[in-house]
Design a protein around this motif. Structure first.
Motif: not given
Length: 322
Positions: A190, A194-195, A199, A285
């Protein structure tokens, strides 16, 4: 397993049947209805040569594989599926022995109503014994077990790979990777941007069994964002309950079907060991997202051993009387 509508299978329950026929399932079709293949396998016989008398000339025998786990051993085996009472298509009629046949392929049309179907093995097989609801019959070097292994409603605990810790290695088609390393590698990939989003990392779906302890029961599903909520609805539209846990430090989000929450509360006491049977194919995630298929309070091995003891005892007693 998906249902094939032309194969609505029920069981015979007539005391005057011949031995093997007592284990047969029936295909609930009218004469002329299509009959499709319920497994992936290969054709090993057409016709009823050397088969029990209950199967007529309009019979096909299909060999298909099964993989299961028992006492931490991966067991790969094959069984034979017998379907009788089917007029073959031109393609099936022309197919040589060992031809591949796939799930959903048209075999032909019913020559009688109902058709007959059964599964047999050369061994008094642990997996087939675990799922059967009939006493197996033995004839001509084969054990006949009935058809519960191909019914989607049948719990098949031994089909789930036991994951004992984050170090358990999953044999994916391209390369093996441990349960924990797969998660770690996905999370490490990640980026900072993206975090903050959704995801998603997908991989070939696996069926696993974990032994754990729950500190709470599943609760009504919530969402951290609108995007996450929409994805939950896409993946698990009929799974209103969710529970987040950590298994050996690995985050997992478990989705439960309607009514499963009450079933779990009635059967399971928090803090006690529980075996969860899960489907998973996504890390989202930083969590494995899993569909909870079932649970048990005993290990799948112990359940299978108890079933084997009972079925073998019934089989021996029946054959001694005969």
């Amino acid at each position: 397993m998906k249902k094939i509508l032309s194969l609505l299978i029920v069981f015979l329950s007539c005391s005057v049947l011949f031995a093997v026929e007592k284990t047969n399932g029936t295909i609930n079709v009218k004469i002329g209805d299509e009959i499709k293949c319920p497994v992936d396998g290969k054709i090993v016989q057409k016709g009823n040569k050397n088969l029990p008398k209950c199967y007529d000339k309009n019979t096909i025998v299909i060999e298909f594989p099964n993989t299961y786990w028992f006492e931490n051993q991966k067991i790969e085996t094959t069984y034979q599926l017998i379907i009788s009472g089917v007029k073959f298509t031109k393609e099936i009629k022309a197919a040589p022995v060992d031809s591949v046949i796939k799930y959903g392929d048209l075999i032909g049309t019913a020559t009688k109503s109902p058709g007959l179907i059964n599964i047999r093995s050369k061994d008094f097989d642990m997996f087939l014994t675990d799922v059967t609801d009939v006493c197996p019959e033995f004839e001509g070097d084969w054990y006949y077990f009935g058809i519960r292994t191909i019914l989607s409603s049948t719990p098949k605990f031994l089909n789930y790979m036991p994951v004992e810790s984050r170090k358990t290695v999953i044999e994916f088609p391209d390369y093996p990777e441990s349960f924990g390393d797969l998660m770690d590698n996905v999370v490490k990939s990640y980026t900072e941007n993206e975090k903050s989003g959704l995801n998603i990392s997908n991989f070939p779906e696996i069926k696993i069994c974990i032994k754990t302890k729950l500190s709470e029961y599943p609760k009504q599903k919530t969402q951290k964002s609108v995007t996450e909520g929409l994805y939950q609805m896409k993946m698990f539209p009929n799974f209103p309950f969710v529970l987040s846990i950590k298994f050996d430090g690995v985050p997992m989000r478990l989705f439960f079907q309607q009514g499963f929450d009450k079933y779990l509360e009635e059967e399971y006491k928090l803090g006690k060991p529980i075996y969860l049977y899960l489907y998973t194919g996504s890390i989202i995630n930083g969590e494995y997202w899993c569909y909870v298929r079932d649970f048990s309070l005993k290990s799948p091995d112990d359940i299978a051993k108890e079933k084997m003891q009972k079925v073998k005892s019934d089989f021996d007693e029946k054959n001694q009387k005969e």
